[in-house]
Design a protein around this motif. Structure first.
Motif, PDB file in Angstrom:
ATOM      1  N   LEU A 160       0.968  -1.181   0.255  1.00  0.00           N
ATOM      2  CA  LEU A 160      -0.200  -0.415  -0.022  1.00  0.00           C
ATOM      3  C   LEU A 160       1.040   1.061   0.330  1.00  0.00           C
ATOM      4  O   LEU A 160       1.969   1.501   0.447  1.00  0.00           O
ATOM      5  CB  LEU A 160      -0.800   0.069   1.014  1.00  0.00           C
ATOM      6  CG  LEU A 160      -1.872  -0.905   1.178  1.00  0.00           C
ATOM      7  CD1 LEU A 160      -3.057  -1.005   2.829  1.00  0.00           C
ATOM      8  CD2 LEU A 160      -3.478  -0.185   0.035  1.00  0.00           C
ATOM      9  N   THR A 161       0.061   2.188  -1.205  1.00  0.00           N
ATOM     10  CA  THR A 161       1.124   4.244  -0.687  1.00  0.00           C
ATOM     11  C   THR A 161       0.227   4.569  -0.238  1.00  0.00           C
ATOM     12  O   THR A 161      -1.205   4.935  -0.400  1.00  0.00           O
ATOM     13  CB  THR A 161       1.676   3.381  -2.255  1.00  0.00           C
ATOM     14  OG1 THR A 161       0.731   4.177  -3.341  1.00  0.00           O
ATOM     15  CG2 THR A 161       2.934   2.456  -2.936  1.00  0.00           C
ATOM     16  N   CYS A 162       1.090   5.845   0.150  1.00  0.00           N
ATOM     17  CA  CYS A 162       0.140   7.229   0.902  1.00  0.00           C
ATOM     18  C   CYS A 162       0.102   7.850  -0.492  1.00  0.00           C
ATOM     19  O   CYS A 162      -1.173   8.326  -0.947  1.00  0.00           O
ATOM     20  CB  CYS A 162       1.482   8.073   1.524  1.00  0.00           C
ATOM     21  SG  CYS A 162       1.706   6.831   2.578  1.00  0.00           S
ATOM     22  N   VAL A 163       1.339   7.923  -1.150  1.00  0.00           N
ATOM     23  CA  VAL A 163       0.394   8.673  -2.593  1.00  0.00           C
ATOM     24  C   VAL A 163      -0.606   8.731  -3.295  1.00  0.00           C
ATOM     25  O   VAL A 163      -1.384   8.074  -3.652  1.00  0.00           O
ATOM     26  CB  VAL A 163       1.881   8.701  -4.055  1.00  0.00           C
ATOM     27  CG1 VAL A 163       1.610   7.532  -4.664  1.00  0.00           C
ATOM     28  CG2 VAL A 163       1.884  10.086  -4.274  1.00  0.00           C
ATOM     29  N   GLY A 164      -1.465   9.945  -3.381  1.00  0.00           N
ATOM     30  CA  GLY A 164      -2.990  10.041  -4.440  1.00  0.00           C
ATOM     31  C   GLY A 164      -3.448   9.964  -3.754  1.00  0.00           C
ATOM     32  O   GLY A 164      -4.750   9.844  -4.926  1.00  0.00           O
ATOM     33  N   ALA A 165      -3.959   9.246  -2.432  1.00  0.00           N
ATOM     34  CA  ALA A 165      -5.042   9.063  -1.684  1.00  0.00           C
ATOM     35  C   ALA A 165      -5.569   9.695   0.083  1.00  0.00           C
ATOM     36  O   ALA A 165      -3.831   9.718  -0.115  1.00  0.00           O
ATOM     37  CB  ALA A 165      -5.023   7.511  -2.142  1.00  0.00           C
ATOM     38  N   SER A 166      -6.819   9.382  -0.077  1.00  0.00           N
ATOM     39  CA  SER A 166      -7.003  10.283   1.307  1.00  0.00           C
ATOM     40  C   SER A 166      -6.525   9.004   2.319  1.00  0.00           C
ATOM     41  O   SER A 166      -6.982   8.198   2.015  1.00  0.00           O
ATOM     42  CB  SER A 166      -8.279  11.456   1.072  1.00  0.00           C
ATOM     43  OG  SER A 166      -9.220   9.858   1.220  1.00  0.00           O
ATOM     44  N   ARG A 167      -6.903   9.770   3.746  1.00  0.00           N
ATOM     45  CA  ARG A 167      -6.563   8.197   4.401  1.00  0.00           C
ATOM     46  C   ARG A 167      -7.932   7.087   4.606  1.00  0.00           C
ATOM     47  O   ARG A 167      -7.388   6.812   4.352  1.00  0.00           O
ATOM     48  CB  ARG A 167      -6.381   9.224   6.144  1.00  0.00           C
ATOM     49  CG  ARG A 167      -5.269   9.323   6.508  1.00  0.00           C
ATOM     50  CD  ARG A 167      -5.142  10.228   6.970  1.00  0.00           C
ATOM     51  NE  ARG A 167      -4.476  10.939   8.405  1.00  0.00           N
ATOM     52  CZ  ARG A 167      -3.397  10.418   8.714  1.00  0.00           C
ATOM     53  NH1 ARG A 167      -3.536   9.819   9.514  1.00  0.00           N
ATOM     54  NH2 ARG A 167      -2.280  11.624   9.068  1.00  0.00           N
TER      55      ARG A 167
END
Ligand code: FAD
Length: 293
Positions: free
Chosen positions: A76-83
């Motif tokens: 899973l990555t953080c980039v380009g998506a909300s929590r």
């Protein structure tokens, strides 16, 4: 007899059709080597993310049917998506039965601009690990960079960042690939001196295509030593020799690491079985007897 090393395999999510059929064939061919887990990378955007989700769920289903022959791990990555978006996917995977996650920051699409967190998103991998810990009792792996992450001021900052990821609840780090054993061993020593106790598992890249590897390495900050370039020089049009040199090169690296007390290896498979199979066999990770029977 030497203890059998622990191995894991990383795949990218294939496009539907022929590539997906080849992917499942590769998983079947590598499964008898007894990986601790197989992980599926997470794409940078829409379609590839849907592919990751679909393949992770399909692996969870197969695991149930095949009595846990391969334990899946979803990246899973953080980039380009909300929590909220990331949490929803993590909840869905946990409910479907996923137990392992590889938590990463990710890069901006095309790597053309510096990383910036999504306004409602997780800041970085350490923040994501903390968020995932609140969702389920996942076994969480994170990334580590023996040659320093390109966004880090220096290795000391990078190790502080790795420590934050362990402190947030990561079980282990999987490293970026490297070709000189000393690079990894020095990094492991520095991590130990900085008080990092969690396992730092070397990422091994058997070289399927040297020309493509050079282009990719420039972008991710992994260096190509001169001796390696010399070894592969002129082999672009000689696939048989290229494959033999690649298997020998990765086996030499793994055996050196094994001699230095490394007990776990994470392989970047590029969705191909033969090279990783050869290297694992040379490492003592031969097919499990009941599978071979
Ligand atoms: P972090 O540990 O969060 O940070 C890495 C560096 O960036 C640190 O130096 C940190 O200080 C700096 N940094 C963190 N936050 C910020 C910020 N807000 N602003 C500026 N700098 C910051 N990528 C994918 O897209 N999908 C994958 O499935 C994937 N799998 C990978 C698997 C492994 C084993 C590895 C090693 C890498 C993988 N990557 C993947 C690549 C990874 O996303 C990139 O290397 C990314 O640049 C860093 O991710 P990280 O989780 O290590 O970041």
């Amino acid at each position: 007899m030497a203890a059998r090393p622990s191995i894991s395999f990383e795949f990218f999510p294939p496009a539907p059709g022929a590539a997906e059929a080849r992917f499942w064939d590769t998983v079947e061919r590598l499964a008898p080597l007894g990986p601790e887990f197989v992980s599926i990378t997470y794409g940078a955007g829409g379609t590839t993310r849907e592919r990751s989700d679909r393949i992770v769920r399909a692996l969870i289903d197969r695991t149930r049917i095949d009595r846990a022959r391969v334990a899946p791990a979803g990246h899973l990555t953080c980039v380009g998506a909300s929590r909220a978006e990331i949490d929803a996917l993590a909840h869905a995977w946990a409910e479907a039965g996923l137990r392992r996650v590889v938590a990463l920051r990710g890069d901006m699409p095309g790597l053309s601009v510096p990383y910036a967190p999504h306004p409602q998103g997780y800041r970085d991998a350490a923040d994501l690990v903390a968020g995932l810990r609140r969702i389920a009792d996942f076994d969480i792996s994170v990334g580590a960079y023996p040659e320093c992450h390109p966004d880090s001021a220096d290795l000391a900052c990078d190790l502080d960042n790795l420590k934050r990821k362990f402190d947030a609840g990561a079980e282990r780090a999987l490293t970026q690939y490297f070709f000189d054993a000393e690079v990894y061993l020095r990094f492991r020593d520095r991590a130990a001196r900085a008080g990092l106790r969690a396992p730092i598992v070397p990422g091994i890249m058997p070289i399927a295509n040297f020309a493509k590897l050079c282009a990719f390495s420039r972008r991710c900050g992994a260096s190509i030593p001169t001796w390696l370039a010399e070894r592969f020089a002129g082999l672009d049009d000689d696939p048989e020799t290229h494959a033999m040199v690649a298997a020998t090169t990765a086996s030499e690296l793994c055996r050196r690491l094994l001699a230095e007390g490394v007990t776990a290896f994470h392989f970047y498979t590029l969705n191909q079985a033969p090279l990783c199979t050869a290297v694992c066999r040379m490492l003592g990770a031969t097919p499990m007897l009941e599978e071979a029977a």
